[in-house]
Design an enzyme around this catalytic site. Structure first.
Site, PDB file in Angstrom:
ATOM      1  N   GLY A  10       7.476 -10.335  14.611  1.00 19.96           N
ATOM      2  CA  GLY A  10       6.524  -9.860  13.600  1.00 19.96           C
ATOM      3  C   GLY A  10       6.039 -11.026  12.757  1.00 19.96           C
ATOM      4  O   GLY A  10       5.838 -10.910  11.550  1.00 19.96           O
ATOM      5  N   GLY A  13       2.721 -10.970  10.420  1.00 20.03           N
ATOM      6  CA  GLY A  13       2.610 -10.023   9.307  1.00 20.03           C
ATOM      7  C   GLY A  13       2.605 -10.738   7.967  1.00 20.03           C
ATOM      8  O   GLY A  13       2.629 -11.972   7.896  1.00 20.03           O
ATOM      9  N   GLN A  14       2.603  -9.932   6.897  1.00 14.62           N
ATOM     10  CA  GLN A  14       2.490 -10.493   5.549  1.00 14.62           C
ATOM     11  C   GLN A  14       3.646 -11.469   5.261  1.00 14.62           C
ATOM     12  O   GLN A  14       3.420 -12.588   4.807  1.00 14.62           O
ATOM     13  CB  GLN A  14       2.498  -9.351   4.517  1.00 14.62           C
ATOM     14  CG  GLN A  14       2.243  -9.827   3.102  1.00 14.62           C
ATOM     15  CD  GLN A  14       2.648  -8.801   2.041  1.00 14.62           C
ATOM     16  OE1 GLN A  14       3.366  -7.847   2.322  1.00 14.62           O
ATOM     17  NE2 GLN A  14       2.183  -9.007   0.827  1.00 14.62           N
ATOM     18  N   ASP A  36       4.953 -11.986  18.091  1.00 17.98           N
ATOM     19  CA  ASP A  36       4.286 -10.834  17.491  1.00 17.98           C
ATOM     20  C   ASP A  36       3.712 -10.003  18.626  1.00 17.98           C
ATOM     21  O   ASP A  36       3.481 -10.520  19.724  1.00 17.98           O
ATOM     22  CB  ASP A  36       3.150 -11.307  16.557  1.00 17.98           C
ATOM     23  CG  ASP A  36       2.802 -10.241  15.513  1.00 17.98           C
ATOM     24  OD1 ASP A  36       3.149 -10.423  14.332  1.00 17.98           O
ATOM     25  OD2 ASP A  36       2.182  -9.222  15.887  1.00 17.98           O
ATOM     26  N   TYR A 144       9.827   5.782   7.002  1.00 18.34           N
ATOM     27  CA  TYR A 144      10.100   4.347   6.822  1.00 18.34           C
ATOM     28  C   TYR A 144      11.445   4.140   6.115  1.00 18.34           C
ATOM     29  O   TYR A 144      12.296   3.362   6.568  1.00 18.34           O
ATOM     30  CB  TYR A 144       8.959   3.739   6.002  1.00 18.34           C
ATOM     31  CG  TYR A 144       9.136   2.301   5.598  1.00 18.34           C
ATOM     32  CD1 TYR A 144       9.217   1.284   6.538  1.00 18.34           C
ATOM     33  CD2 TYR A 144       9.183   1.948   4.249  1.00 18.34           C
ATOM     34  CE1 TYR A 144       9.351  -0.039   6.155  1.00 18.34           C
ATOM     35  CE2 TYR A 144       9.314   0.630   3.854  1.00 18.34           C
ATOM     36  CZ  TYR A 144       9.406  -0.358   4.811  1.00 18.34           C
ATOM     37  OH  TYR A 144       9.535  -1.665   4.421  1.00 18.34           O
ATOM     38  N   LYS A 148      14.827   2.469   7.566  1.00 14.48           N
ATOM     39  CA  LYS A 148      15.417   1.269   6.949  1.00 14.48           C
ATOM     40  C   LYS A 148      16.862   1.537   6.541  1.00 14.48           C
ATOM     41  O   LYS A 148      17.720   0.668   6.683  1.00 14.48           O
ATOM     42  CB  LYS A 148      14.581   0.810   5.749  1.00 14.48           C
ATOM     43  CG  LYS A 148      13.280   0.119   6.133  1.00 14.48           C
ATOM     44  CD  LYS A 148      13.543  -1.209   6.829  1.00 14.48           C
ATOM     45  CE  LYS A 148      12.278  -1.914   7.277  1.00 14.48           C
ATOM     46  NZ  LYS A 148      12.553  -3.097   8.112  1.00 14.48           N
ATOM     47  N   ILE A 174       5.679  -6.614  -2.091  1.00 16.83           N
ATOM     48  CA  ILE A 174       5.487  -8.070  -2.063  1.00 16.83           C
ATOM     49  C   ILE A 174       4.002  -8.386  -2.238  1.00 16.83           C
ATOM     50  O   ILE A 174       3.160  -7.867  -1.493  1.00 16.83           O
ATOM     51  CB  ILE A 174       5.984  -8.674  -0.726  1.00 16.83           C
ATOM     52  CG1 ILE A 174       7.435  -8.259  -0.429  1.00 16.83           C
ATOM     53  CG2 ILE A 174       5.837 -10.189  -0.736  1.00 16.83           C
ATOM     54  CD1 ILE A 174       8.476  -8.857  -1.316  1.00 16.83           C
TER      55      ILE A 174
HETATM   56  N1  SER Z   1       5.979  -2.541   0.588  1.00 15.62           N
HETATM   57  C1  SER Z   1       6.664  -1.495   1.277  1.00 15.62           C
HETATM   58  C2  SER Z   1       5.819  -0.275   1.380  1.00 15.62           C
HETATM   59  O1  SER Z   1       5.069  -0.036   0.472  1.00 15.62           O
HETATM   60  C3  SER Z   1       7.936  -1.152   0.573  1.00 15.62           C
HETATM   61  O2  SER Z   1       8.968  -1.847   1.159  1.00 15.62           O
HETATM   62  O3  SER Z   1       5.928   0.430   2.310  1.00 15.62           O
END
Ligand code: SER
Length: 328
Positions: A10, A13-14, A36, A144, A148, A174
């Site tokens: 990945g 990604g950001q 990626d 999500y 996690k 982030i």
């Molecule tokens: N930045 C992520 C989201 O908004 C949170 O870990 O899904």
């Protein structure tokens, strides 16, 4: 350090983009393999050693580990919170199968260290929302967050059962300017800066009073590398560490931006992401990370805002401007 070969999954990604650069700086370009599911652009191909990889393909993952004599894996590929709610089964498959593939390949091939990013999304509506402790009620409500949290449990399992040195952080939202995030509930806090710099008004998908934990990218990279470079004896939490830097609402970040652009305006039209945000902490207690391996952030809302605006102002945002006009 030169004996290490690092695989990032990945990498475009950001977080992956900036972590790749940081790891290249430490270990040398030839020791960092960026992978990626997306193909590399010609500009990226000049800067990184690239291998295309779908993390759900465990066989190819194993082949890449052998081919490049990989010793450490940073597994950053995931479907984030908002995208996950659009296609829960796909998010579960990618996030879970991907993580299990990485852990299994790491175990089979004797990988020295694995990094797994977790998230504030592991917490849920039963969690104390202010100064959320390291150990508390979790009960996430997004696919999500569930994936996690399950990933965290698997990391600890592999550490306890097989001695695999897996390390993890629960990232807050982030904020960065190099690569945009995709599909998260905290993404508004990046987009708002782009809009301000291209002199557009901003429509926020969260209510103006919604506080969420946030962190500037240089701190996220520092946290990741500090954790990964800490002596193993100091890494006492083997599911995932809370890390925190700041907490703000859309109203507060708008005000911080208005100090630089007084005519900048934001409006607020909450959508399905509001419910996700409302189930997450407003601020995080990261004292365990501070104590165990010395975590300390550098940026607050003001210093981040100044830096974001300075950097975005130097960038060519013509394409972004066009897209922003198209959707208004
Ligand atoms: N930045 C992520 C989201 O908004 C949170 O870990 O899904």
């Amino acid at each position: 350090m030169q004996n290490e070969n690092i695989l990032l999954i990945g990498a475009f990604g950001q977080i992956g983009t900036e972590l790749t650069e940081a790891l290249q700086g430490i270990y040398g370009e030839s020791h960092v393999i960026a992978s990626d599911i997306r193909l590399s652009s010609p500009e990226k191909a000049e800067r990184v050693r690239f291998e295309q990889l779908n993390v759900m393909d465990a066989q190819r993952l194993g082949e890449l580990v052998d081919k490049h004599k990989i010793t450490q894996i940073y597994h950053l590929a995931a479907v984030l919170s908002a995208s996950g709610e659009q296609d829960p089964m796909f998010a579960w498959q990618l996030n879970m199968e991907g993580t299990i593939n990485v852990l299994e390949v790491a175990r089979e091939k004797g990988i020295k260290k694995v990094y797994f990013p977790s998230s504030i999304a592991v917490f849920g509506k039963d969690t104390p929302r202010e100064n959320t402790p390291q150990h508390t009620v979790m009960n996430p409500s997004t696919v999500y967050g569930i994936s996690k949290l399950a990933g965290e449990r698997w990391c600890e399992y592999y550490f306890n059962r097989y001695g695999l040195d897996v390390r993890s952080l629960r990232y807050p939202g982030i904020i960065s300017y190099k690569t945009p995030p995709g599909g998260g509930t905290t993404d508004y806090a990046v987009d708002i800066y782009y809009k301000a710099v291209v002199r557009k008004n901003f429509e926020c998908f969260l209510k103006e009073s919604t506080y969420l934990p946030m962190m500037y990218m240089p701190d996220a990279i520092k946290a990741t590398l500090d954790l990964m470079h800490a002596d193993a004896s100091k890494v006492k939490v083997r599911n995932s560490y809370n890390v925190s830097a700041m907490s703000f609402s859309p109203r507060e970040v708008t005000k911080a931006i208005q100090k630089h652009y007084p005519s900048f305006k934001a409006s607020f039209r909450p959508d399905f992401r509001q419910k996700i945000a409302d189930s997450w902490p407003t601020s995080i207690d990261d004292s365990v990370a501070r104590e165990d391996w010395g975590w300390k952030p550098e940026y607050n809302l003001e210093s981040m805002t100044t830096d974001m605006i300075q950097n975005l102002s130097k960038m060519d945002l013509t394409q972004y401007k066009k897209e922003a006009s198209a959707v208004v």
